[in-house]
Scaffold this motif. Structure first.
Motif, mmCIF file in Angstrom:
data_model
loop_
_atom_site.group_PDB
_atom_site.id
_atom_site.type_symbol
_atom_site.label_atom_id
_atom_site.label_comp_id
_atom_site.label_asym_id
_atom_site.label_seq_id
_atom_site.Cartn_x
_atom_site.Cartn_y
_atom_site.Cartn_z
ATOM 1 N N PRO A 275 -18.149 38.600 12.891
ATOM 2 C CA PRO A 275 -17.370 39.795 13.218
ATOM 3 C C PRO A 275 -16.156 39.527 14.105
ATOM 4 C CG PRO A 275 -19.254 39.661 14.675
ATOM 5 C CD PRO A 275 -19.280 38.406 13.823
ATOM 6 N N THR A 276 -16.106 38.377 14.789
ATOM 7 C CA THR A 276 -15.036 38.108 15.757
ATOM 8 C C THR A 276 -14.414 36.737 15.482
ATOM 9 O OG1 THR A 276 -16.442 36.982 17.388
ATOM 10 C CG2 THR A 276 -16.360 39.405 17.469
ATOM 11 N N PRO A 277 -13.229 36.462 16.050
ATOM 12 C CA PRO A 277 -12.545 35.189 15.776
ATOM 13 C C PRO A 277 -12.946 34.046 16.699
ATOM 14 C CG PRO A 277 -11.094 36.605 17.048
ATOM 15 C CD PRO A 277 -12.347 37.403 16.793
ATOM 16 N N SER A 278 -14.071 34.125 17.389
ATOM 17 C CA SER A 278 -14.407 33.110 18.386
ATOM 18 C C SER A 278 -14.701 31.739 17.781
ATOM 19 C CB SER A 278 -15.609 33.566 19.219
ATOM 20 O OG SER A 278 -16.784 33.608 18.437
ATOM 21 N N GLU B 199 -13.050 30.659 14.889
ATOM 22 C CA GLU B 199 -11.948 30.237 14.026
ATOM 23 C C GLU B 199 -11.384 28.902 14.533
ATOM 24 O OE1 GLU B 199 -9.069 33.388 13.735
ATOM 25 O OE2 GLU B 199 -10.334 34.516 12.350
ATOM 26 N N VAL C 14 -13.364 35.504 10.492
ATOM 27 C CA VAL C 14 -13.855 36.884 10.487
ATOM 28 C C VAL C 14 -14.045 37.332 9.036
ATOM 29 C CG1 VAL C 14 -13.292 39.271 11.065
ATOM 30 C CG2 VAL C 14 -12.738 37.438 12.670
ATOM 31 N N LEU D 256 -18.344 40.828 28.427
ATOM 32 C CA LEU D 256 -18.836 41.268 27.120
ATOM 33 C C LEU D 256 -19.109 42.769 27.183
ATOM 34 C CD1 LEU D 256 -21.383 38.372 26.511
ATOM 35 C CD2 LEU D 256 -19.174 38.638 25.387
ATOM 36 N N TYR E 32 -25.586 35.644 18.354
ATOM 37 C CA TYR E 32 -24.299 35.001 18.557
ATOM 38 C C TYR E 32 -24.286 33.672 17.813
ATOM 39 C CZ TYR E 32 -21.755 37.866 21.935
ATOM 40 O OH TYR E 32 -21.024 38.860 22.526
ATOM 41 N N LYS F 298 -22.237 29.931 17.930
ATOM 42 C CA LYS F 298 -21.315 29.027 18.631
ATOM 43 C C LYS F 298 -21.674 27.591 18.250
ATOM 44 C CE LYS F 298 -19.701 32.492 21.178
ATOM 45 N NZ LYS F 298 -18.333 33.047 21.003
ATOM 46 N N ASN G 253 -12.805 28.405 18.620
ATOM 47 C CA ASN G 253 -11.528 29.002 19.032
ATOM 48 C C ASN G 253 -11.519 28.973 20.556
ATOM 49 O OD1 ASN G 253 -9.126 30.361 19.187
ATOM 50 N ND2 ASN G 253 -9.806 32.171 18.072
ATOM 51 N N ASP H 132 -10.218 31.718 22.882
ATOM 52 C CA ASP H 132 -10.536 33.108 22.549
ATOM 53 C C ASP H 132 -12.023 33.216 22.227
ATOM 54 O OD1 ASP H 132 -10.277 35.776 22.069
ATOM 55 O OD2 ASP H 132 -9.340 35.576 20.095
ATOM 56 N N SER H 133 -12.844 32.729 23.156
ATOM 57 C CA SER H 133 -14.282 32.723 22.924
ATOM 58 C C SER H 133 -15.020 32.996 24.224
ATOM 59 C CB SER H 133 -14.729 31.367 22.352
ATOM 60 O OG SER H 133 -16.139 31.296 22.262
#
Length: 390
Positions: free
Chosen positions: A46-49, A51, A56, A135, A149, A151, A340, A343-344
């Motif tokens: 759902p998020t760009p973390s 990328e 996404v 968060l 999550y 990662k 990313n 942005d994570s």
């Protein structure tokens, strides 16, 4: 000879259409629940973390077999749901019964570089409010129903982790850079850029024009340019344009203290690009409870080790009113980071992931849908379908 009785027993009533449908649906649900719990689970990004490794809108399968599936802690829940009833905010579980968790045998341990799905530790009832700034919309949930999550594991239990100028260093050795890892760069240009033809054409979706107030770690100057988040490979493509004057990474300097970073303490001055060194807790590892260790490990000792009567105050840990001088960890922990890197919201902001929160290993992407395509024909990213996650 009781022929009529034998005939009666041999005759079977035909099932109604409704009964047949009910039995089929029940069988499908039971099979799906078993597969989802024991073998594989499906997730969406759902998020760009992560990328550019995972984008996404990508749908992936996660193997629970690799690390061994865990038994349910909260048995009273609606099958095939997670936290809430589908499409509502109504809880899909009751926490009236809580069972001890056990992990079935797997055929692998979590390794450095694995892309891992896990339950978010800071949704613990005693932690979620503290981390709501990093968060937003955190809510408390039982261990097995905390938010999923994904990662990359950059350090395992017993490792010594440090981040130096954006590069992860484990046990004194620089870690391998994931192929899809993104960082933040300043791109100085001699003219305004056609963003679609330059950035989007080269796979760069996160960009903005630079202003002097964008980041107080960049030198103030009148040089026009852009801030982009992308991979090293895409940066090499940008260097080929004649209007690109120079490209430099945006790195927070050592000694610059970043707010909201883990742990929240005045004893350190770390940031996302210069972090640590820190030891990742390992089962059986004993530490002295110095003020800095209390800041680093106090929360997991209090909330994830099965301890009772633990109080943290004045940089000390007390159990049943008695100050502890040392502590031996009861389980392994991991340090997770998004690919990313700028942005994570990851372990740099909320800490370690306990082993009992590990769900499984991300295996492959089976569908990739662009949420913001340039055209309808580009809605599906065909080149990313059925791609093994590395």
């Amino acid at each position: 000879m009781p022929v009529t009785e034998l005939t009666a027993k041999s005759e079977k009533q035909k099932k109604s259409v409704v009964r047949e449908w009910f039995d089929s649906i029940l069988f499908a649900v039971i099979a799906a629940v078993i597969i989802r719990w024991l073998l594989f689970s499906a997730f969406v990004i759902p998020t760009p973390s992560m990328e550019n490794s995972l984008l996404v809108g990508e749908y992936l399968f996660t193997s629970r077999l690799h690390y061994g599936t865990t038994t349910p802690v909260t048995p009273l829940q609606i099958p095939l749901s997670h936290q809430t009833v589908w499409g509502t905010e109504i809880p899909s579980y009751l926490d009236w019964i809580k069972l001890p968790q056990f992990r079935l045998p797997g055929f692998s341990d979590v390794k450095r570089g694995d892309v891992v799905v896990f339950n978010l530790p800071v949704e613990h009832p005693d932690l979620y409010q503290k981390y709501s700034t990093v968060l937003p919309n955190l809510k408390p949930h039982p261990l097995d129903l905390r938010s999923n999550y994904i990662k990359r594991c950059v350090a395992i239990a017993g490792d010594r982790l440090e981040i130096r100028d954006g590069r992860v260093v484990v046990n004194g050795t620089a870690s391998e850079i994931p192929v899809g890892m993104q960082n933040e760069y300043f791109v100085a240009t001699s003219t305004t850029v056609n963003e679609v033809n330059v950035f989007r054409k080269n796979g760069i979706t996160a960009f903005s024009q630079y202003t002097e107030t964008y980041n107080d770690t960049l030198p103030e100057n009148d040089e026009p340019g852009y801030i982009v988040k992308t991979t090293e490979a895409n940066i090499e493509k940008l260097k080929s344009y004649d209007f690109v004057k120079r490209i430099s990474p945006v790195i927070l300097p050592k000694g610059y203290k970043e707010p909201y970073l883990f742990p929240v303490t005045d004893l350190i001055d770390w940031n996302k690009d210069n972090y640590g060194p820190v030891m990742i807790p390992k089962q059986g590892m004993k530490i002295s409870l110095t003020p800095i260790n209390v800041a680093l490990y106090g929360e997991i000792i209090q909330n994830h080790e099965g301890n009772d009567d633990i109080v943290i105050e004045n940089q000390e840990i007390k159990k049943a009113g008695k100050k502890l001088e040392a502590y031996t960890f009861g389980q392994d922990y991991y340090f997770m980071m998004g690919d990313n890197r700028h942005d994570s919201a990851d372990s740099r902001y909320w800490g370690f992931v306990p082993k009992d929160h590990i769900v499984g290993k991300a295996i492959f992407v089976w569908m990739s849908i662009d949420p913001d395509p340039t055209s309808f024909m580009n809605k599906i990213r065909w080149e990313r379908l059925f791609r093994v996650i590395k």
